[in-house]
Scaffold this motif. Structure first.
Motif, PDB file in Angstrom:
ATOM      1  N   PRO A  45       0.831  -1.215   0.000  1.00  0.00           N
ATOM      2  CA  PRO A  45       0.000   0.000   0.000  1.00  0.00           C
ATOM      3  C   PRO A  45       0.859   1.256   0.000  1.00  0.00           C
ATOM      4  O   PRO A  45       1.993   1.263   0.497  1.00  0.00           O
ATOM      5  N   ASP A  46       0.293   2.316  -0.546  1.00  0.00           N
ATOM      6  CA  ASP A  46       1.039   3.576  -0.652  1.00  0.00           C
ATOM      7  C   ASP A  46       1.367   4.161   0.715  1.00  0.00           C
ATOM      8  O   ASP A  46       2.421   4.780   0.891  1.00  0.00           O
ATOM      9  N   TRP A  47       0.469   3.986   1.680  1.00  0.00           N
ATOM     10  CA  TRP A  47       0.750   4.550   3.003  1.00  0.00           C
ATOM     11  C   TRP A  47       1.959   3.875   3.640  1.00  0.00           C
ATOM     12  O   TRP A  47       2.709   4.512   4.393  1.00  0.00           O
ATOM     13  N   ARG A  78      -8.275   4.180   2.223  1.00  0.00           N
ATOM     14  CA  ARG A  78      -8.873   3.974   0.899  1.00  0.00           C
ATOM     15  C   ARG A  78      -8.572   5.117  -0.062  1.00  0.00           C
ATOM     16  O   ARG A  78      -9.076   5.128  -1.187  1.00  0.00           O
ATOM     17  N   GLN A  79      -7.769   6.065   0.354  1.00  0.00           N
ATOM     18  CA  GLN A  79      -7.416   7.161  -0.542  1.00  0.00           C
ATOM     19  C   GLN A  79      -6.463   6.698  -1.637  1.00  0.00           C
ATOM     20  O   GLN A  79      -5.681   5.764  -1.446  1.00  0.00           O
ATOM     21  N   ARG A  80      -6.527   7.378  -2.757  1.00  0.00           N
ATOM     22  CA  ARG A  80      -5.610   7.124  -3.872  1.00  0.00           C
ATOM     23  C   ARG A  80      -4.718   8.348  -4.028  1.00  0.00           C
ATOM     24  O   ARG A  80      -5.135   9.379  -4.562  1.00  0.00           O
ATOM     25  N   PRO A  81      -3.491   8.280  -3.552  1.00  0.00           N
ATOM     26  CA  PRO A  81      -2.639   9.484  -3.540  1.00  0.00           C
ATOM     27  C   PRO A  81      -2.313  10.019  -4.922  1.00  0.00           C
ATOM     28  O   PRO A  81      -2.021  11.205  -5.068  1.00  0.00           O
ATOM     29  N   GLU A  82      -2.366   9.175  -5.951  1.00  0.00           N
ATOM     30  CA  GLU A  82      -2.041   9.669  -7.288  1.00  0.00           C
ATOM     31  C   GLU A  82      -3.089  10.632  -7.818  1.00  0.00           C
ATOM     32  O   GLU A  82      -2.830  11.362  -8.790  1.00  0.00           O
ATOM     33  N   LEU A  83      -4.265  10.672  -7.184  1.00  0.00           N
ATOM     34  CA  LEU A  83      -5.321  11.586  -7.610  1.00  0.00           C
ATOM     35  C   LEU A  83      -5.346  12.876  -6.795  1.00  0.00           C
ATOM     36  O   LEU A  83      -6.192  13.734  -7.048  1.00  0.00           O
ATOM     37  N   ARG A 125      -1.296  15.608  -1.320  1.00  0.00           N
ATOM     38  CA  ARG A 125      -0.258  14.568  -1.321  1.00  0.00           C
ATOM     39  C   ARG A 125       0.651  14.712  -0.099  1.00  0.00           C
ATOM     40  O   ARG A 125       1.048  13.711   0.510  1.00  0.00           O
ATOM     41  N   TYR A 170      -1.230  13.437   2.835  1.00  0.00           N
ATOM     42  CA  TYR A 170      -1.276  11.969   2.805  1.00  0.00           C
ATOM     43  C   TYR A 170       0.028  11.377   3.334  1.00  0.00           C
ATOM     44  O   TYR A 170       0.023  10.407   4.102  1.00  0.00           O
TER      45      TYR A 170
END
Length: 441
Positions: A164-166, A201-206, A212, A215
């Motif tokens: 995951p990105d986090w 559930r966030q999408r950091p690329e958006l 960002r 995040y």
């Protein structure tokens, strides 16, 4: 006799032919090896032998190898785990191509082959190379290898679960020596309260630039919360190992691995955010920030009429009860400020605190002269620090051998072409566009 002579000549010639043939084969083998080496791409292998780097020059491959090994070492130090890698990571350095702008700057591919799992990271080497992006993608590849390290047979066509990105942002934020001031500030100034499930559930690329940063700050707070728990580092390593079998409920997956979230996870999460944002209070202020904060403290308001407290006026007359209360409040605020102020301004703040205490007790003798002397010293310090800032800015702009990276985001945004909005095709818009073209002609 003739037959015997031929045999004798053959006995003399054949060893020579055999010797010449062996020599010829040996020479040809040398040329063949050299030609194969010339055709095969150059590569470098990292000290741990996990990273095999192709492409680029030897210096670039060495730098990538060092960054990859350091990224892995930082992760293993955070998890307090030994290096037990099984799958090598192939890193392909490819130059930027003007005719292929759609090639992404980084692409991680994982596939199952007959000999086992294969991990390949393609990195596009551009002139404005973002080292932080490279570090992030290297960490992604390392974590992906850890996730599927124990998976022996993976069926073809199975979708791989990426870290995951986090987790990526949190691990990078906890890198030793990393500046986290921007992350702490993002949490402290944020007006939005984000739940744990919403964050996961966030999408950091958006997200935009500010989103960002927020995040990454929340990621830092979450990973810090997890590793600070009971056996947190070991549990985080087990959580990474279990990501290949993760469910669609990230909150439940975290609760199953970390007892710190087993109870009221939302309350624990909000407490972690508050604690992280409060870490900024323990950082020293810059000179400009200290000056601004000192001005705010000295403009303390009186409770009855809302006017600002005048220290120079109180040095010549007796303070009222409301003014004494304001002076006591000012003295306490200055005591707290001294520990956070820039060291250059600490003596000034201490003088103001002592004068406020004297005026609150009704002792005005010598306060006016002391106040004037402190004000003069403060003005001289401000002028000197301004000169220092000007010199440092000049030195950074003209004397540094490399860019500092402070304005990297601005330069990157300025260099990108502005996307033009598509033209509308309704009748009125078409008519107006035709009129505009006629006027331009």
């Amino acid at each position: 006799m003739i037959r015997a002579g031929e045999d004798a000549v053959a006995g003399i010639i054949m060893p020579r032919l055999t010797s010449m043939t062996r020599r010829t084969i040996f020479i040809l083998s040398i040329f063949l090896c050299q030609s194969l080496q010339a055709e095969s791409p150059e590569r470098s292998v990292s000290p741990s032998h996990q990273f095999i780097i192709y492409g680029g020059g030897a210096t670039l491959r060495g730098a990538v190898s060092k960054l990859a090994e350091q990224t892995k070492a930082n992760l293993l130090a955070l998890l307090r785990q030994p290096d037990r890698w099984k799958t090598a990571i192939v890193i392909n350095l490819q130059p930027e191509q003007a005719n292929l702008p759609e090639i992404p700057p980084a692409e991680l591919r994982l596939s199952q082959t007959g000999s086992g799992m294969k991990l390949q990271l393609d990195l596009t080497i551009a002139q404005n190379l973002d080292a932080s992006l490279m570090e992030r993608e290297l960490l992604r590849a390392i974590l992906l290898e850890m996730i599927y390290r124990k998976e022996a047979d993976i069926a073809p066509g199975v979708a791989f679960v990426e870290p995951p990105d986090w987790l990526l942002d949190g691990v990078l934020a906890l890198t030793p020596g990393r500046d986290r001031a921007a992350l702490v500030e993002a949490l402290s100034v944020s007006q939005k309260t984000m739940s744990l499930e919403e964050f996961l559930r966030q999408r950091p690329e958006l997200l935009d630039s500010a989103g960002r940063t927020l995040y990454r700050a929340c990621s830092f707070a979450l990973v810090q919360l997890l590793v600070d728990g009971i056996e947190g580092r070991t549990r985080l390593a087990r959580y990474i190992d279990s990501l290949s079998n993760a469910s669609n409920d990230p909150v439940s997956d975290l609760k199953a691995q970390f007892p710190v979230l087993a109870g009221n996870a939302e309350k624990t999460w909000q407490s972690a955010l508050t604690q992280t944002s409060g870490a900024q209070n323990y950082q020293l202020l810059t000179f400009i920030e200290s000056e601004r904060r000192l001005d705010e403290l000295l403009r303390v308001k009186l409770p009855n009429n809302g006017k600002s407290l005048d220290l120079s006026g109180l040095a010549g007359r007796k303070a009222s009860a409301a003014e004494k209360a304001a002076l006591n409040h000012l003295g306490q605020a200055l005591l707290l400020f001294i520990g956070q102020a820039n060291p250059v301004l600490r003596p000034i703040a201490r003088d103001y605190q002592q004068m406020a205490a004297l005026l609150a007790r009704g002792k005005r003798r010598g306060v006016a002269k002391r106040l004037a002397r402190v004000q003069t010293t403060r003005e001289q310090l401000t002028a000197r620090m301004s000169d220092v800032d000007d010199y440092m800015n000049w030195f950074e702009a003209t004397q540094l051998p490399a860019r500092s990276g402070v304005f990297a985001d601005y330069l990157k945004a300025a260099s990108q072409p502005q996307a033009t909005a598509p033209r509308r095709r309704d009748p009125i818009s078409v008519y107006l566009d035709a009129l505009a073209d006629q006027f331009e002609d």
